[in-house]
Scaffold this motif. Structure first.
Motif, PDB file in Angstrom:
ATOM      1  N   GLU A 165      38.945  41.631  37.563  1.00 31.81           N
ATOM      2  CA  GLU A 165      38.957  42.719  36.593  1.00 31.81           C
ATOM      3  C   GLU A 165      39.274  44.049  37.271  1.00 31.81           C
ATOM      4  O   GLU A 165      40.021  44.874  36.733  1.00 31.81           O
ATOM      5  CB  GLU A 165      37.606  42.793  35.876  1.00 31.81           C
ATOM      6  N   LYS A 166      38.739  44.251  38.461  1.00 33.42           N
ATOM      7  CA  LYS A 166      39.022  45.465  39.231  1.00 33.42           C
ATOM      8  C   LYS A 166      40.506  45.550  39.563  1.00 33.42           C
ATOM      9  O   LYS A 166      41.130  46.623  39.457  1.00 33.42           O
ATOM     10  CB  LYS A 166      38.183  45.482  40.507  1.00 33.42           C
ATOM     11  N   LYS A 167      41.094  44.435  39.951  1.00 38.80           N
ATOM     12  CA  LYS A 167      42.515  44.418  40.302  1.00 38.80           C
ATOM     13  C   LYS A 167      43.388  44.580  39.062  1.00 38.80           C
ATOM     14  O   LYS A 167      44.488  45.143  39.142  1.00 38.80           O
ATOM     15  CB  LYS A 167      42.853  43.128  41.048  1.00 38.80           C
ATOM     16  N   ALA A 168      42.907  44.110  37.922  1.00 32.74           N
ATOM     17  CA  ALA A 168      43.647  44.318  36.678  1.00 32.74           C
ATOM     18  C   ALA A 168      43.720  45.802  36.350  1.00 32.74           C
ATOM     19  O   ALA A 168      44.763  46.321  35.943  1.00 32.74           O
ATOM     20  CB  ALA A 168      42.982  43.547  35.541  1.00 32.74           C
ATOM     21  N   ALA A 169      42.601  46.501  36.528  1.00 33.63           N
ATOM     22  CA  ALA A 169      42.579  47.941  36.275  1.00 33.63           C
ATOM     23  C   ALA A 169      43.493  48.680  37.245  1.00 33.63           C
ATOM     24  O   ALA A 169      44.189  49.627  36.863  1.00 33.63           O
ATOM     25  CB  ALA A 169      41.147  48.469  36.405  1.00 33.63           C
ATOM     26  N   ALA A 170      43.524  48.230  38.506  1.00 32.83           N
ATOM     27  CA  ALA A 170      44.389  48.867  39.502  1.00 32.83           C
ATOM     28  C   ALA A 170      45.856  48.657  39.147  1.00 32.83           C
ATOM     29  O   ALA A 170      46.685  49.569  39.282  1.00 32.83           O
ATOM     30  CB  ALA A 170      44.088  48.302  40.890  1.00 32.83           C
ATOM     31  N   ALA A 171      46.194  47.456  38.672  1.00 32.85           N
ATOM     32  CA  ALA A 171      47.576  47.194  38.272  1.00 32.85           C
ATOM     33  C   ALA A 171      47.942  48.039  37.064  1.00 32.85           C
ATOM     34  O   ALA A 171      49.049  48.606  36.996  1.00 32.85           O
ATOM     35  CB  ALA A 171      47.761  45.709  37.955  1.00 32.85           C
TER      36      ALA A 171
END
Length: 443
Positions: free
Chosen positions: A424-430
């Protein structure tokens, strides 16, 4: 006394070293010329130059894309680097803001040695470390093509490099450490097709610029050629045997991908790679694209790896098969069916054209979910991937939590690899790398 002599020796050595560096770093200006008439170049040479420009993707980096766009080859394209933004040069034959006053000698020096007409060292964001491998004939043809383009008066924005990186003289230090000058020399242990592919890939096409990781100084890492790297928020996957996809990038798959933008067993070209087949390599001689494919099939050891392709394909098709006639219990599978399965469903024995099989796609087999998230957020326009086939953007339709659920589901059901972490953190970063996409937009 001995100490003073020692210190004087160190100072003298430092002075000599400094003078030696200045001698290496300083270059004389080459006199400007009156812009040559377009009629001074033959149509045949200009066409050869057009092919070289297409194989080097010159327009991609020398055409502004922000601020409403800009004229082709007029520069001012913003290149975001870890050191600051760099704005590319105007390479139209405009005498004031372009290269209209550049002689062919000056043009060749820039390509082969990374030195501007005025004697300044060029920033290596301009990949002269690859262009140095180009033949004089190709550079001469490219010069003819550029000098016959419409002249555009456009000055690029100032580079945003901090001190001392903005001092051109010091760029010579980078060259001392990382630049090896020299035209490509054919390898006698390989045939003409292999050597043509190697020349194009390592020279004008500068494939390593995107597909090789870089060190802290921004140079391609020695010993890691084609190991893959992050480019503009996407992962440019490995082009060698480290590529993780279960089916091999063989010569036919590579050719289809590079020429048409879609490979039957691997999917479609998206992100920064999309213009390569669609805008450029689709316009050059087929034999050159075949040569590049032939070369990279050797680099990724396709002949050996392909022995397992049949079993990998069978497993992938079995993993991706979904019986839509029975209710689904897994909530993540439900999410996938509602958002993705309608387009990405395949059945044996092979994937359908225009229906990328996710179980075979790089996006699920890379170490990070970066490319999967970028595809979900951005979608694919009709100009990307397979011609006329569109994937809508899910920027507004799926939350970061939804994307994390999809990524976890696909990773565990379509691959044999360990799960990704911090999804989820990486989704927000993307999402933060993607400009807001309007509701109902297809891109």
């Amino acid at each position: 006394m001995k100490k003073r002599i020692f210190l004087a020796g160190i100072a003298g050595a430092g002075l000599l070293g400094g003078l030696g560096f200045l001698a290496y770093a300083w270059h004389p200006a080459i006199a400007d010329i009156t812009p040559p008439a377009a009629s001074s170049f033959s149509a045949e040479q200009v066409e050869r130059g057009r092919i070289v420009a297409a194989e080097g993707y010159c327009a991609e980096c020398h055409t502004r894309t922000d601020l409403g766009g800009g004229p082709e080859f007029a520069g001012d394209y913003q290149m975001k680097t870890p050191f600051g933004a760099i704005y590319t040069s105007n390479i139209t034959p405009d005498p004031q803001t372009g290269i209209g006053k550049w002689s062919e000698e000056a043009f060749r020096r820039a390509m082969h040695r990374g030195i501007s007409r005025d004697g300044g060292n060029l920033i290596p964001a301009f990949p002269y470390d690859h262009f140095t491998k180009m033949t004089d004939q190709d550079i001469s043809d490219l010069y003819a093509y550029m000098m016959t383009r419409p002249a555009v008066h456009l000055t690029h924005r100032p580079n945003e490099l901090p001190f001392p990186l903005n001092i051109r003289l010091l760029q010579a230090g980078w060259k001392l450490l990382f630049f090896k000058q020299g035209v490509y020399q054919p390898d006698p242990t390989h045939d003409a097709l292999w050597n043509r592919g190697a020349y194009l890939a390592e020279g004008v096409a500068h494939c390593g610029s995107c597909h090789t990781p870089r060190n802290l100084m921004g140079a391609e890492k020695s010993g890691s050629t084609y190991d893959g790297a992050v480019v503009d928020g996407w992962i440019a996957p490995p082009l060698n045997a480290n590529n993780p996809t279960p089916t091999t990038w063989n010569e036919d798959e590579l050719y289809a991908y590079l020429r048409n933008g879609v490979a039957p067993l691997h999917g479609s070209a998206g992100g920064p790679m999309s213009p390569v087949p669609h805008r450029f390599l689709s316009t050059v001689p087929e034999e050159d694209v075949h040569a590049i494919a032939h070369y990279f099939a050797f680099v990724d050891n396709a002949a050996v790896r392909a022995k397992h392709d049949k079993d990998a394909l069978a497993l992938a098709m079995n993993q991706s098969s979904v019986d839509l006639t029975h209710p689904v219990v897994d909530p993540d599978a439900k999410l996938y069916q509602g958002a993705c399965a309608g387009c990405h469903y395949n059945s044996a024995p092979t994937p359908a054209s225009g229906r990328p099989e996710l179980a075979l796609n790089n996006a699920l087999w890379l170490d990070e979910p970066t490319n999967l998230y970028q595809a979900i957020l951005r979608g694919f326009t009709a100009e990307e991937g397979q011609a006329g086939v569109v994937m809508p953007s899910f920027y507004n339709a799926l939350s970061d939590k939804d994307m994390a659920r999809l990524a976890a589901y696909l990773r565990r059901t379509r691959t044999t690899l360990p799960p990704w972490t911090d999804l989820e953190k990486k989704a927000a970063a993307a999402r933060a790398t993607v400009e807001t996409i309007p509701v109902n937009s297809s891109h």
